[in-house]
Design an enzyme around this catalytic site. Structure first.
Site, PDB file in Angstrom:
ATOM      1  N   ASP A 151      26.108  46.699  53.004  1.00  0.00           N
ATOM      2  CA  ASP A 151      25.633  45.551  53.780  1.00  0.00           C
ATOM      3  C   ASP A 151      24.106  45.501  53.842  1.00  0.00           C
ATOM      4  O   ASP A 151      23.535  44.511  54.278  1.00  0.00           O
ATOM      5  CB  ASP A 151      26.197  45.605  55.214  1.00  0.00           C
ATOM      6  CG  ASP A 151      27.509  44.855  55.345  1.00  0.00           C
ATOM      7  OD1 ASP A 151      27.696  43.864  54.605  1.00  0.00           O
ATOM      8  OD2 ASP A 151      28.349  45.255  56.174  1.00  0.00           O
ATOM      9  N   LYS A 203      36.683  39.913  51.415  1.00  0.00           N
ATOM     10  CA  LYS A 203      35.886  40.893  50.655  1.00  0.00           C
ATOM     11  C   LYS A 203      36.800  41.699  49.744  1.00  0.00           C
ATOM     12  O   LYS A 203      36.454  41.990  48.598  1.00  0.00           O
ATOM     13  CB  LYS A 203      35.103  41.800  51.611  1.00  0.00           C
ATOM     14  CG  LYS A 203      33.959  41.065  52.298  1.00  0.00           C
ATOM     15  CD  LYS A 203      33.346  41.833  53.445  1.00  0.00           C
ATOM     16  CE  LYS A 203      32.474  40.917  54.290  1.00  0.00           C
ATOM     17  NZ  LYS A 203      32.040  41.500  55.556  1.00  0.00           N
ATOM     18  N   GLN A 240      32.772  46.261  59.583  1.00  0.00           N
ATOM     19  CA  GLN A 240      32.827  44.834  59.908  1.00  0.00           C
ATOM     20  C   GLN A 240      32.333  44.611  61.338  1.00  0.00           C
ATOM     21  O   GLN A 240      32.778  45.270  62.272  1.00  0.00           O
ATOM     22  CB  GLN A 240      34.280  44.329  59.741  1.00  0.00           C
ATOM     23  CG  GLN A 240      34.432  42.846  59.931  1.00  0.00           C
ATOM     24  CD  GLN A 240      33.642  42.010  58.918  1.00  0.00           C
ATOM     25  OE1 GLN A 240      33.668  42.258  57.718  1.00  0.00           O
ATOM     26  NE2 GLN A 240      32.906  41.012  59.408  1.00  0.00           N
TER      27      GLN A 240
END
Ligand code: NAD
Length: 291
Positions: free
Chosen positions: A121, A54, A98
């Site tokens: 997200d 990312k 994460q």
């Protein structure tokens, strides 16, 4: 004839290149680059790789990224207060935590602790609600990656039968919501562990999206000849190599197009995290949402 292989890496590279322009206009208005903070709790090697990917994607679109690493002993309360600090930091546009989190930390509580404005997200219930309502602010990354790959590969979706295998909150469920939006117009079947006859359902798919996390679950015999197959699954094979949910070697002879693992949905998911960061920054800068 062998299927066209949908190269997610190349599609993501084009996508990030095009995103640079938007990123630059936002940076000009804000007087700084859009900024993503990734929070990594513990030292899971796979999570490290995902976060690194990312960060690399962010670099390609001139988005700043910062990694906040916390020890696996971090308590839920500590993590929440770290997130609260990031939520109010005016120099941070996007925050991602994460997953998976170490045992003892209640994941839903953490996902609710990220401000919806910075929730790149798209896991916060408010953003999930906006998506369900049909007016999303940020798009869920993996489902949006699947859609972007299909669109950029000119796969017709309006009226198409799309079979999604998997009903998780991260992939299957939000993907179904995206696909039934009027602007997309697919007819969607969502399969899961209680589906009676998976092969029969999959065979109806003009497009099949496999997101079960089971290596080899989707065989060539299950596919309708000419189907387009998107493999979201990431599983470790017996030899340690990354494999998808689809038996790629056999499916390539039946499908008309297929995304590989690795090099399919993964790189595009990272690109979507970056786009969400740019869009979160754009909103902060007073820009209208990108179409
Ligand atoms: P999950 O375990 O939360 O959900 C899996 C879903 O598949 C469940 O809804 C389950 O009902 C269904 N399923 C499992 N076995 C099945 C079977 N035999 N028949 C029918 N349905 C079955 O997983 P997830 O988080 O949705 O992830 C799915 C896969 O996608 C995993 O391999 C994960 O690593 C991968 N993934 C990849 C990316 C990426 O960027 N490439 C992102 C997210 C997830």
């Amino acid at each position: 004839m062998a299927a066209r292989v949908l190269d997610g890496k190349a599609i993501a590279a084009d996508f990030l290149m095009a995103l640079k322009e938007r990123s630059a206009s936002v940076a000009e208005r804000l007087g700084r680059q859009p900024h993503l903070v990734a929070v990594l709790v513990g030292d899971d090697p796979a999570s490290r790789v995902y976060v690194r990917n990312k960060e690399r994607a962010a670099e390609k679109a001139d988005v700043r990224s910062t990694l906040l690493t916390l020890p696996s002993s971090t308590s839920e309360t500590d993590l929440v207060s770290r997130l609260q600090a990031l939520n109010v930091d005016p120099k941070v546009d996007g925050v991602l935590v994460q997953l998976p989190l170490p045992k003892g930390i209640h994941e839903p509580a953490i996902l609710r602790a990220v401000s919806p404005d910075k929730d790149v997200d798209c896991f916060h219930p408010l953003n999930v609600g906006l998506l369900a309502e049909g007016s999303p602010f940020l798009l869920p990354c993996t489902p949006a990656a699947v859609l972007e790959i299909l669109r950029r590969s000119n796969v017709p979706l309006e009226g198409a039968n799309v079979v999604v295998v998997g009903r998780s909150n991260i992939v299957g469920k939000p993907l179904a919501l995206l696909l039934i939006q009027k602007e997309v117009g697919a007819t969607v079947t969502v399969c899961h562990t209680q589906t009676r006859n998976l092969a029969e359902e999959v065979r109806r798919g003009d497009v099949v999206v496999a997101a079960a996390g089971r290596a080899g679950l989707i065989t060539a015999e299950m596919l309708k000849p000419g189907a387009v197959v998107i493999d979201v699954g990431t599983n470790r094979g017996a030899d340690g190599r990354l494999v998808g949910d689809v038996d790629f070697q056999a499916a390539v002879d039946v499908a008309s197009a297929i995304s590989p693992v690795p090099g399919g949905v993964g790189p595009m998911t990272c690109a979507l995290v970056v786009r969400n960061t740019v869009e979160a920054a754009a909103r902060r800068a007073g820009f209208k949402a990108a179409s």
